[in-house]
Design a protein around this motif. Structure first.
Motif, PDB file in Angstrom:
ATOM      1  N   ARG A  99      61.908  95.702  53.086  1.00 46.06           N
ATOM      2  CA  ARG A  99      62.866  96.051  52.033  1.00 46.06           C
ATOM      3  C   ARG A  99      63.895  97.071  52.543  1.00 46.06           C
ATOM      4  O   ARG A  99      65.093  96.892  52.393  1.00 46.06           O
ATOM      5  CB  ARG A  99      62.120  96.611  50.820  1.00 46.06           C
ATOM      6  CG  ARG A  99      62.545  95.961  49.523  1.00 46.06           C
ATOM      7  CD  ARG A  99      61.740  96.478  48.339  1.00 46.06           C
ATOM      8  NE  ARG A  99      60.563  95.672  48.065  1.00 46.06           N
ATOM      9  CZ  ARG A  99      59.313  96.113  48.093  1.00 46.06           C
ATOM     10  NH1 ARG A  99      59.031  97.363  48.406  1.00 46.06           N
ATOM     11  NH2 ARG A  99      58.330  95.288  47.825  1.00 46.06           N
ATOM     12  N   CYS A 131      56.716  86.515  56.554  1.00 43.30           N
ATOM     13  CA  CYS A 131      57.135  87.328  57.693  1.00 43.30           C
ATOM     14  C   CYS A 131      56.451  86.778  58.943  1.00 43.30           C
ATOM     15  O   CYS A 131      55.278  86.406  58.901  1.00 43.30           O
ATOM     16  CB  CYS A 131      56.701  88.774  57.425  1.00 43.30           C
ATOM     17  SG  CYS A 131      57.150  89.907  58.725  1.00 43.30           S
ATOM     18  N   GLN A 187      55.928  95.032  53.600  1.00 45.69           N
ATOM     19  CA  GLN A 187      56.950  94.691  52.601  1.00 45.69           C
ATOM     20  C   GLN A 187      57.896  95.872  52.372  1.00 45.69           C
ATOM     21  O   GLN A 187      59.092  95.686  52.183  1.00 45.69           O
ATOM     22  CB  GLN A 187      56.289  94.234  51.309  1.00 45.69           C
ATOM     23  CG  GLN A 187      55.598  92.875  51.536  1.00 45.69           C
ATOM     24  CD  GLN A 187      54.979  92.297  50.283  1.00 45.69           C
ATOM     25  OE1 GLN A 187      54.517  93.035  49.413  1.00 45.69           O
ATOM     26  NE2 GLN A 187      54.945  90.967  50.197  1.00 45.69           N
ATOM     27  N   ILE A 195      52.636  87.192  55.371  1.00 49.30           N
ATOM     28  CA  ILE A 195      53.030  88.104  54.292  1.00 49.30           C
ATOM     29  C   ILE A 195      54.380  87.663  53.733  1.00 49.30           C
ATOM     30  O   ILE A 195      55.347  87.492  54.481  1.00 49.30           O
ATOM     31  CB  ILE A 195      53.126  89.549  54.834  1.00 49.30           C
ATOM     32  CG1 ILE A 195      51.743  89.995  55.322  1.00 49.30           C
ATOM     33  CG2 ILE A 195      53.691  90.501  53.777  1.00 49.30           C
ATOM     34  CD1 ILE A 195      51.717  91.364  55.972  1.00 49.30           C
ATOM     35  N   GLU A 196      54.412  87.484  52.419  1.00 51.35           N
ATOM     36  CA  GLU A 196      55.641  86.979  51.786  1.00 51.35           C
ATOM     37  C   GLU A 196      56.781  87.996  51.925  1.00 51.35           C
ATOM     38  O   GLU A 196      56.579  89.198  51.771  1.00 51.35           O
ATOM     39  CB  GLU A 196      55.337  86.739  50.310  1.00 51.35           C
ATOM     40  CG  GLU A 196      56.439  86.030  49.576  1.00 51.35           C
ATOM     41  CD  GLU A 196      56.009  85.751  48.133  1.00 51.35           C
ATOM     42  OE1 GLU A 196      55.137  84.874  47.930  1.00 51.35           O
ATOM     43  OE2 GLU A 196      56.534  86.432  47.243  1.00 51.35           O
ATOM     44  N   LEU A 197      57.985  87.490  52.208  1.00 51.31           N
ATOM     45  CA  LEU A 197      59.139  88.391  52.278  1.00 51.31           C
ATOM     46  C   LEU A 197      59.446  88.904  50.871  1.00 51.31           C
ATOM     47  O   LEU A 197      59.495  88.115  49.927  1.00 51.31           O
ATOM     48  CB  LEU A 197      60.378  87.654  52.813  1.00 51.31           C
ATOM     49  CG  LEU A 197      60.301  87.109  54.236  1.00 51.31           C
ATOM     50  CD1 LEU A 197      61.670  86.533  54.634  1.00 51.31           C
ATOM     51  CD2 LEU A 197      59.876  88.180  55.230  1.00 51.31           C
ATOM     52  N   PRO A 198      59.683  90.201  50.716  1.00 51.83           N
ATOM     53  CA  PRO A 198      59.896  90.748  49.369  1.00 51.83           C
ATOM     54  C   PRO A 198      61.221  90.282  48.764  1.00 51.83           C
ATOM     55  O   PRO A 198      61.398  90.370  47.561  1.00 51.83           O
ATOM     56  CB  PRO A 198      59.895  92.265  49.585  1.00 51.83           C
ATOM     57  CG  PRO A 198      60.129  92.477  51.033  1.00 51.83           C
ATOM     58  CD  PRO A 198      59.649  91.250  51.752  1.00 51.83           C
ATOM     59  N   ARG A 257      51.467  95.967  51.971  1.00 52.83           N
ATOM     60  CA  ARG A 257      52.407  96.822  51.247  1.00 52.83           C
ATOM     61  C   ARG A 257      53.370  97.527  52.220  1.00 52.83           C
ATOM     62  O   ARG A 257      54.571  97.614  51.980  1.00 52.83           O
ATOM     63  CB  ARG A 257      51.622  97.888  50.465  1.00 52.83           C
ATOM     64  CG  ARG A 257      52.086  98.070  49.045  1.00 52.83           C
ATOM     65  CD  ARG A 257      50.981  98.682  48.180  1.00 52.83           C
ATOM     66  NE  ARG A 257      50.365  99.855  48.775  1.00 52.83           N
ATOM     67  CZ  ARG A 257      50.863 101.091  48.720  1.00 52.83           C
ATOM     68  NH1 ARG A 257      51.998 101.318  48.095  1.00 52.83           N
ATOM     69  NH2 ARG A 257      50.235 102.090  49.285  1.00 52.83           N
ATOM     70  N   ASP A 274      55.290  91.759  61.420  1.00 51.94           N
ATOM     71  CA  ASP A 274      54.082  92.028  60.628  1.00 51.94           C
ATOM     72  C   ASP A 274      53.126  92.909  61.447  1.00 51.94           C
ATOM     73  O   ASP A 274      52.790  94.033  61.055  1.00 51.94           O
ATOM     74  CB  ASP A 274      53.461  90.658  60.276  1.00 51.94           C
ATOM     75  CG  ASP A 274      52.030  90.703  59.747  1.00 51.94           C
ATOM     76  OD1 ASP A 274      51.397  91.762  59.780  1.00 51.94           O
ATOM     77  OD2 ASP A 274      51.551  89.637  59.312  1.00 51.94           O
TER      78      ASP A 274
END
Ligand code: ME8
Length: 518
Positions: A108, A225, A104, A215-218, A101, A230
């Motif tokens: 963002r 990422c 991300q 970790i997925e890019l938002p 979290r 990360d």
């Protein structure tokens, strides 16, 4: 109340804990323990770094899912630190939902600010490595590992526009000369910025088609990422960012601790990321050198990793801790040999400290009925011991805050030496045989017990178990839990006459036949 937070790198889960990880973790533990004793609101963060192709490859080699693989090795790190009584407050994993979290969230923020863009680039791709190669990965045009020619490929990725912040970073380095310490590493970062050293904007993504363990890019579900963007954010996530109750105070007092291998990401990438996210910079980056084993770099293939659990089994963990903290000048490389370890244990711990403890407590048992004696008026010799304790307490405080733990230990051992010398001068074993010198014997042993109180308190962040045993033997069990450093280590006349003392077994038994000679 002032806040003090100390972090270790989060270790990759592709190797098990060895002497290198153990050293950083012990230094952090010593600092955390010292600052708790100094009354600071202390937070100690460590953990594991689990995403990226290195881990995905290691898992594939064992035929298991990356998540399972990471769980297993991360568990080994955590349980090793627990077994070794490392006093961390939080063990963070980059697979923890809070970490995901936080990453991300920052992605963002930085994306919205316009500091991340999408670029197509062309590079030399090695199919064997499944990645783009740099100059350093190649020998005469071939991949160093696979000895085959890489192919030209184009790929699109997200880049963090890091170079925008190089000017501000150079100003920070100028304005705060000890922000990265010791100075040699600050100078290295200054030189990296001055010379460019391959520094440019930072590629922070991988297409999922090539790597999906991340970790997925938002803002783009086709990408994950990529490693540093990360991993570094663990330092914020672990303190509770973005919405935990204390993260801001904790962050304001944060000290990072790393070895020189990861100076660039911590000295360049990370401050640029923080500036882009409009967050304050860390308080200091503290950088140490490498432990080499038998003069060679540590590596799996050489089998010279040195397991902390094996060292504990063989020598006691405090003895190993003491050696690592005492023998490395913080910032410089050091060589580990079992011979040097044994020499150090025997000279400093068994002979010097161990003898002081056993002589004092044996004679207290013999001549004073195993209780802290009531002292008479102190004379000039007693005063020298008291002065030495005050001097040691002040110097330890100064050295710990300057990240010179080896010097702090030297200062404590000057007090041990001064007390041993005092005991030899007073020679209570002779005085006790003479009529009318009982008061002198009592004063001498009281002074030694009092010095052991200072020594026990000062040693407690460095060798907690042995220090606890020293305090227990002079009847001050658990004192380290409530004392305040440095003041309490300098204060005198604190032991109540009549308190029971115990002799105990040798604190650090002498090691007669080192394994190294076998
Ligand atoms: O770099 N001597 O993890 P890592 C001294 N995941 N210290 C040593 C050492 C040695 N020979 N070998 C290792 C990573 N260390 C990243 C970090 S942080 C956001 C991400 C210690 O498992 C030292 O602290 O390779 C070094 O910096 C760290 O382990 C590297 O651990």
């Amino acid at each position: 109340m002032s806040h003090y937070s100390i972090t270790t790198p989060i270790y990759y889960v592709n190797a098990e804990p060895h002497i290198g990880h153990t050293y950083t973790t012990i230094v952090a533990d010593t600092l955390a323990r010292y600052h708790r004793l100094a009354g600071d609101e202390t937070f100690f963060l460590t953990g594991t770094d689990e995403h990226g192709d290195k881990i995905a490859e290691a898992a594939a080699a064992q035929g298991i899912e990356p998540r399972l693989f990471a769980d297993r090795v991360s568990g080994i790190f955590q349980s090793t630190w627990e077994t070794l009584d490392i006093s961390f407050d939080r063990f963070i994993r980059t697979t923890d939902p809070e970490h995901v979290r936080a990453v991300q969230h920052i992605l963002r923020v930085v994306h919205e600010k316009g500091d991340i863009d999408f670029r197509e680039y062309e590079g030399l791709y090695c199919v064997g490595c499944e990645r783009f190669l740099t100059e350093r990965d190649m020998v005469e045009g071939l991949c160093r590992d696979h000895e085959r020619a890489p192919e030209k490929r184009t790929e699109s990725n997200y880049f963090f526009k890091m170079s925008r912040y190089f000017g501000a970073l150079a100003e920070q380095l100028d304005a705060h000369p000890d922000w990265i310490r010791p100075e040699r590493y600050r100078n290295e970062v200054v030189a990296m910025l001055r010379e460019g050293s391959g520094l440019d904007d930072l590629c922070i993504s991988r297409p999922k088609t090539r790597l999906d363990w991340g970790i997925e890019l938002p803002f783009d579900a086709d990408y994950v990422c990529y490693v540093w963007f990360d991993a570094l954010i663990n330092y914020l996530a672990g303190l509770g960012y973005p919405d935990g109750p204390h993260w801001e105070e904790r962050w304001a007092g944060v000290e990072h601790l790393v070895a020189k291998d990861i100076l660039k990401p911590h000295g360049v990438f990370w401050p640029c990321m923080l500036m882009a996210a409009d967050l304050p910079l860390y308080r200091h980056l503290n950088v140490h050198g490498y432990w080499n084993v038998d003069d060679r770099k540590i590596s799996k293939s050489l089998g010279n990793m040195i397991s902390p659990l094996a060292m504990r089994e063989q020598y006691s963990f405090d003895a190993f801790r003491y050696f690592l903290l005492r023998d490395m000048s913080f910032g410089l490389d050091s060589s580990f040999t079992e011979e040097a370890l044994v020499t150090r244990i025997n000279a400093d711990l068994a002979n010097n400290l161990g003898n002081l403890v056993s002589r004092t407590l044996n004679m207290t048992a013999k001549f004073c009925g195993a209780a802290v004696p009531a002292p008479g008026e102190p004379g000039p010799l007693e005063q020298t011991v008291q002065d030495a304790a005050g001097e040691a307490a002040r110097e330890v405080d100064r050295r710990v805050r300057a990240m010179e733990l080896h010097r702090a230990l030297e200062a404590i051992f000057r007090l041990v030496d001064a007390t041993n010398k005092y005991l030899d001068q007073r020679a209570p074993w002779k005085a006790a045989k003479q009529e009318g010198r009982e008061a002198e014997v009592a004063t001498t042993l009281y002074t030694c017990c009092q010095a052991l109180r200072s020594i026990g308190l000062l040693l407690s962040p460095f060798v907690p178990e042995a220090a606890g045993a020293i305090l227990e033997r002079i009847g001050a069990t658990g004192l380290e839990a409530s004392a305040r450093l440095p003041g309490d280590a300098a204060s005198w006349d604190q032991l109540a006459a009549g308190t029971a003392t115990t002799r105990g077994a040798a604190l650090f038994p002498r090691i007669e036949s080192p394994e190294a000679d076998a």
